[in-house]
Motif scaffolding. Structure first.
Motif, mmCIF file in Angstrom:
data_model
loop_
_atom_site.group_PDB
_atom_site.id
_atom_site.type_symbol
_atom_site.label_atom_id
_atom_site.label_comp_id
_atom_site.label_asym_id
_atom_site.label_seq_id
_atom_site.Cartn_x
_atom_site.Cartn_y
_atom_site.Cartn_z
ATOM 1 N N GLN A 194 0.973 -1.380 -0.024
ATOM 2 C CA GLN A 194 -0.006 -0.040 -0.059
ATOM 3 C C GLN A 194 0.945 1.439 -0.067
ATOM 4 N N HIS A 195 0.286 2.214 -0.509
ATOM 5 C CA HIS A 195 0.788 3.525 -0.311
ATOM 6 C C HIS A 195 -0.217 4.679 -0.266
ATOM 7 N N GLN A 196 -0.053 5.514 0.699
ATOM 8 C CA GLN A 196 -1.105 6.552 0.792
ATOM 9 C C GLN A 196 -1.253 7.550 -0.279
ATOM 10 N N GLY A 197 -0.302 7.687 -0.992
ATOM 11 C CA GLY A 197 -0.287 8.488 -2.114
ATOM 12 C C GLY A 197 -0.269 9.824 -1.581
ATOM 13 N N ASP A 198 -1.105 10.946 -2.320
ATOM 14 C CA ASP A 198 -0.730 12.441 -1.857
ATOM 15 C C ASP A 198 -2.248 12.446 -1.040
ATOM 16 N N ARG A 199 -2.758 11.719 -0.487
ATOM 17 C CA ARG A 199 -3.849 11.893 0.360
ATOM 18 C C ARG A 199 -3.647 12.112 1.641
ATOM 19 N N THR A 200 -4.349 12.984 2.423
ATOM 20 C CA THR A 200 -4.188 12.952 3.883
ATOM 21 C C THR A 200 -4.474 11.768 4.689
ATOM 22 N N GLU A 201 -5.287 10.776 4.109
ATOM 23 C CA GLU A 201 -5.594 9.489 4.879
ATOM 24 C C GLU A 201 -5.574 8.283 4.013
ATOM 25 N N GLN A 202 -5.160 7.122 4.423
ATOM 26 C CA GLN A 202 -5.234 5.945 3.840
ATOM 27 C C GLN A 202 -6.640 5.208 4.010
ATOM 28 N N GLN A 203 -7.222 5.308 3.063
ATOM 29 C CA GLN A 203 -8.788 4.524 3.109
ATOM 30 C C GLN A 203 -8.828 3.220 2.532
ATOM 31 N N ASP A 204 -7.927 2.765 1.655
ATOM 32 C CA ASP A 204 -7.817 1.406 1.361
ATOM 33 C C ASP A 204 -7.564 0.631 2.318
ATOM 34 N N ARG A 205 -7.711 -0.808 1.899
ATOM 35 C CA ARG A 205 -7.401 -1.813 2.661
ATOM 36 C C ARG A 205 -7.134 -2.987 2.206
ATOM 37 N N VAL A 206 -6.341 -3.651 2.338
ATOM 38 C CA VAL A 206 -6.038 -5.088 1.453
ATOM 39 C C VAL A 206 -5.482 -6.131 2.598
ATOM 40 N N ALA A 207 -5.632 -7.507 2.207
ATOM 41 C CA ALA A 207 -5.323 -8.498 2.773
ATOM 42 C C ALA A 207 -5.427 -9.871 2.241
ATOM 43 N N ILE A 208 -4.403 -10.577 2.548
ATOM 44 C CA ILE A 208 -4.353 -12.263 2.101
ATOM 45 C C ILE A 208 -4.753 -13.027 3.276
ATOM 46 N N LEU A 209 -5.692 -13.556 3.102
ATOM 47 C CA LEU A 209 -6.396 -14.402 4.561
ATOM 48 C C LEU A 209 -6.442 -16.015 4.220
#
Length: 267
Positions: free
Chosen positions: A11-26
């Motif tokens: 993941q990378h937050q990019g140029d946004r003020t908050e990270q709103q993505d989520r990712v997982a391998i379960l």
């Protein structure tokens, strides 16, 4: 041929003020060889989008824990995971007084086969070596214009409404899902699940080549670096999961013990 998995999430937050993505391998808690991969791109104001995306991961994990392959189809698992997330995100709107919603793309990997489903514009790619086998079709306004012949692929890349979704998890209307599956997987098959903060900067062919030529971890590093450079200071959150099927190394046979050798207990 025995296959093993080379996998990585990033993941990378990019140029946004908050990270709103989520990712997982379960991994399945009781059944080796069964893995659920999830990417969710949350939207809905400060903290609202992150909570929505987190709910997608939570629902997927909960449904995987109860998944029994002999009793439930992969499609049902994927559908129930997204429906549960949709219901819970909608309920949180009344608690948090926000307008949260999220995309979702999920893949269930089992020995020799895979099934996937998505809602929104987070994407699924299936590559075989350097060739694209399948790519999900975004539930977006621009993808609709493209499918109906109103714009060209080149126009779609810069269309002012390219981020407008036709469906999402947690939206006011019932969500739309698309599902597909593949069997007879072989070494050289690779899967990419990612948010639009990543795929917006790459062609299908470029993704295929980069993933085929690198380990999962190295491919994640290169993709994030290139996406950040191409965003030129205006990049969105980006998240991705890469799963590659590779031929498992053959275990070397132990040399026979010398004639007359004796063994004794340790200690």
């Amino acid at each position: 041929m025995t296959l093993s998995i080379d996998a990585c999430v990033a993941q990378h937050q990019g140029d946004r003020t908050e990270q709103q993505d989520r990712v997982a391998i379960l991994p399945h808690p009781r059944r080796p060889g069964i893995v659920l991969v999830v990417v969710a791109d949350g939207m809905g104001g400060h903290t609202g989008g992150a909570l929505a995306a987190e709910q997608v991961i939570h629902s997927a994990r909960n449904n995987l824990e109860h998944f029994a392959p002999s009793e439930e189809s992969p499609r049902l698992l994927l559908q129930n995971s997204m429906l549960e997330a949709h219901t819970m995100i909608k309920a949180s709107r009344f608690i948090n007084e926000k307008d949260p919603h999220s995309t979702g793309v999920l893949m269930l990997l089992q020995p020799g086969k895979a099934a996937w489903g998505h809602c929104g514009d987070s994407r699924f790619y299936h590559f075989r070596d350097h060739r694209l086998v399948h790519r999900s079709v975004d539930h977006s306004y621009v993808e609709h214009l493209l499918a109906t012949g109103h714009i060209t692929p080149e126009q779609a890349l810069t269309h002012p409404n390219r981020n407008v979704l036709l469906t999402s998890l947690g939206g006011r209307d019932d969500p739309q899902f698309d599902f597909a599956e593949a069997a007879d997987l072989v070494a050289g098959d690779a899967f990419l699940l990612c948010s639009d903060g990543l795929w917006a900067y790459f062609s299908d062919a470029e993704l295929a080549d980069l993933i085929a030529e690198n380990s999962a971890r190295r491919a994640c590093e290169l993709l994030i670096a290139a996406a950040r450079q191409r965003a030129d200071g205006d990049g969105d959150n980006l998240s991705l999961a890469i799963v590659k099927l590779v031929e498992a190394p053959v275990a070397k046979a132990k040399p026979p013990a010398p004639t007359g050798a004796m063994s004794r207990p340790y200690g």
